[in-house]
Design a protein around this motif. Sequence first.
Motif, short mmCIF file in Angstrom:
data_model
loop_
_atom_site.label_atom_id
_atom_site.label_comp_id
_atom_site.label_asym_id
_atom_site.label_seq_id
_atom_site.Cartn_x
_atom_site.Cartn_y
_atom_site.Cartn_z
N PHE A 54 5.76 -23.53 16.56
CA PHE A 54 6.66 -23.57 17.63
C PHE A 54 7.22 -24.88 17.61
CE2 PHE A 54 2.27 -24.57 19.35
CZ PHE A 54 2.59 -25.87 19.97
N TYR A 55 8.46 -25.23 18.38
CA TYR A 55 9.08 -26.35 18.42
C TYR A 55 8.65 -27.14 19.93
CZ TYR A 55 12.83 -29.80 18.69
OH TYR A 55 13.45 -31.14 18.63
N ILE A 56 8.17 -28.27 19.57
CA ILE A 56 7.81 -29.19 20.89
C ILE A 56 8.89 -30.57 20.90
CG2 ILE A 56 6.21 -30.23 19.42
CD1 ILE A 56 4.84 -30.57 22.42
N THR A 57 9.67 -30.63 21.88
CA THR A 57 10.52 -31.73 21.78
C THR A 57 9.98 -32.98 22.32
OG1 THR A 57 10.81 -31.33 24.37
CG2 THR A 57 12.22 -30.17 22.89
N GLU A 58 10.66 -33.91 21.79
CA GLU A 58 10.11 -35.47 22.10
C GLU A 58 9.93 -35.70 23.51
OE1 GLU A 58 8.89 -37.98 20.03
OE2 GLU A 58 9.21 -36.40 18.54
N ASP A 59 11.07 -35.08 24.47
CA ASP A 59 10.73 -35.15 25.91
C ASP A 59 9.29 -34.59 26.19
OD1 ASP A 59 13.10 -36.52 26.06
OD2 ASP A 59 14.30 -34.82 26.78
N GLU A 60 9.11 -33.51 25.88
CA GLU A 60 7.91 -32.88 26.27
C GLU A 60 6.62 -33.69 25.79
OE1 GLU A 60 8.73 -28.18 26.12
OE2 GLU A 60 8.69 -29.10 24.29
N ILE A 61 6.60 -34.17 24.51
CA ILE A 61 5.52 -35.22 24.09
C ILE A 61 5.70 -36.44 25.15
CG2 ILE A 61 5.03 -36.86 22.11
CD1 ILE A 61 5.87 -34.55 20.37
N THR A 62 6.55 -36.98 25.32
CA THR A 62 6.70 -37.98 26.12
C THR A 62 6.24 -37.71 27.64
OG1 THR A 62 8.62 -38.96 24.97
CG2 THR A 62 8.22 -39.78 27.36
N ASP A 66 3.20 -39.75 29.32
CA ASP A 66 3.43 -40.20 30.60
C ASP A 66 2.29 -39.69 31.66
OD1 ASP A 66 5.39 -41.84 29.73
OD2 ASP A 66 7.11 -40.52 30.71
N THR A 67 2.08 -38.47 31.76
CA THR A 67 1.03 -37.96 32.57
C THR A 67 -0.32 -38.40 32.26
OG1 THR A 67 2.45 -36.01 32.73
CG2 THR A 67 0.17 -35.84 33.41
N ASP A 69 -0.90 -41.32 31.14
CA ASP A 69 -1.14 -42.65 31.81
C ASP A 69 -1.05 -42.65 33.03
OD1 ASP A 69 -1.22 -43.77 29.15
OD2 ASP A 69 1.06 -44.26 28.85
N ASP A 70 -0.14 -41.75 33.67
CA ASP A 70 -0.04 -41.80 35.23
C ASP A 70 -1.43 -41.44 35.97
OD1 ASP A 70 2.58 -42.65 34.81
OD2 ASP A 70 3.42 -40.58 35.34
N GLN A 71 -2.02 -40.47 35.25
CA GLN A 71 -3.30 -40.08 35.86
C GLN A 71 -4.59 -40.81 35.55
OE1 GLN A 71 -2.95 -37.70 38.42
NE2 GLN A 71 -1.00 -37.74 38.16
N ASN A 72 -4.32 -41.62 34.55
CA ASN A 72 -5.51 -42.69 34.32
C ASN A 72 -6.53 -41.93 33.42
OD1 ASN A 72 -4.49 -45.19 35.26
ND2 ASN A 72 -4.87 -44.62 37.19
N ILE A 73 -6.36 -40.94 32.47
CA ILE A 73 -7.19 -40.24 31.85
C ILE A 73 -7.90 -40.82 31.02
CG2 ILE A 73 -7.45 -38.18 30.29
CD1 ILE A 73 -6.06 -37.64 33.37
N LYS A 74 -7.43 -42.23 30.63
CA LYS A 74 -8.17 -43.06 29.93
C LYS A 74 -9.41 -43.55 30.61
CE LYS A 74 -5.94 -47.31 31.36
NZ LYS A 74 -4.65 -47.73 31.59
N ASN A 75 -9.48 -43.67 32.00
CA ASN A 75 -10.84 -44.06 32.60
C ASN A 75 -11.96 -42.94 32.41
OD1 ASN A 75 -9.24 -46.36 33.35
ND2 ASN A 75 -8.53 -45.42 35.16
N ILE A 131 -4.13 -32.22 36.74
CA ILE A 131 -2.62 -32.31 36.48
C ILE A 131 -2.36 -32.65 35.20
CG2 ILE A 131 -1.02 -34.01 37.20
CD1 ILE A 131 -2.55 -34.66 39.89
N PHE A 132 -3.23 -33.26 34.34
CA PHE A 132 -2.89 -33.64 32.98
C PHE A 132 -2.80 -32.21 32.32
CE2 PHE A 132 -4.50 -34.68 28.77
CZ PHE A 132 -3.48 -35.18 28.35
#
Length: 157
Positions: A54-62, A66-67, A69-75, A131-132
């Motif tokens: 299937f095709y995934i766009t660069e916008d979808e990957i971004t 971004d989600t 990073d925004d949701q601080n999943i790294k924590n 959310i992520f």
Amino acid sequence: MKKIFFIIPLLFMSCIKKDITSIIIQDDQSSEVNLFKGEYTVHFMNKKDANYKFYITEDEITEIKDTYDDQNIKNYKNEFLITNDDEPIMMPASDMKYIISFSDDSKQTFTVKTDFIKNPLDKEKYKNLKIFIEKINKIIKSKKEIKNALKSDAKYM
């Protein structure tokens, strides 16, 4: 002066952001999505796996990055299990495993174990993760190749 030469590389290294390079979603033993590669594999008990592109766009990957990073999943921890600890799991139960790989070769893995009665992601401590995951699921569900794919019989073993 010597201290400056020692500190500058440390500052430079701390500013380098590790980037998400891959997200793999495993649905029990039945299927696997390699999201950034646009690959969907369905596993069967008595026949060969079915593979779909299937095709995934660069916008979808971004959007996904971004989600994250925004949701601080790294924590969250590098590896953890999310379940309804306070209640027994009713059968049948299902595991969804999310494996996130980074540019520095590190990984973050989380497994959501659910019995379809109560979503363990509804707990307050997992609201960012929910959310992520919802962002990922929205993109996956938008792909007609995945919607039209054969359904696995592996869950019913």
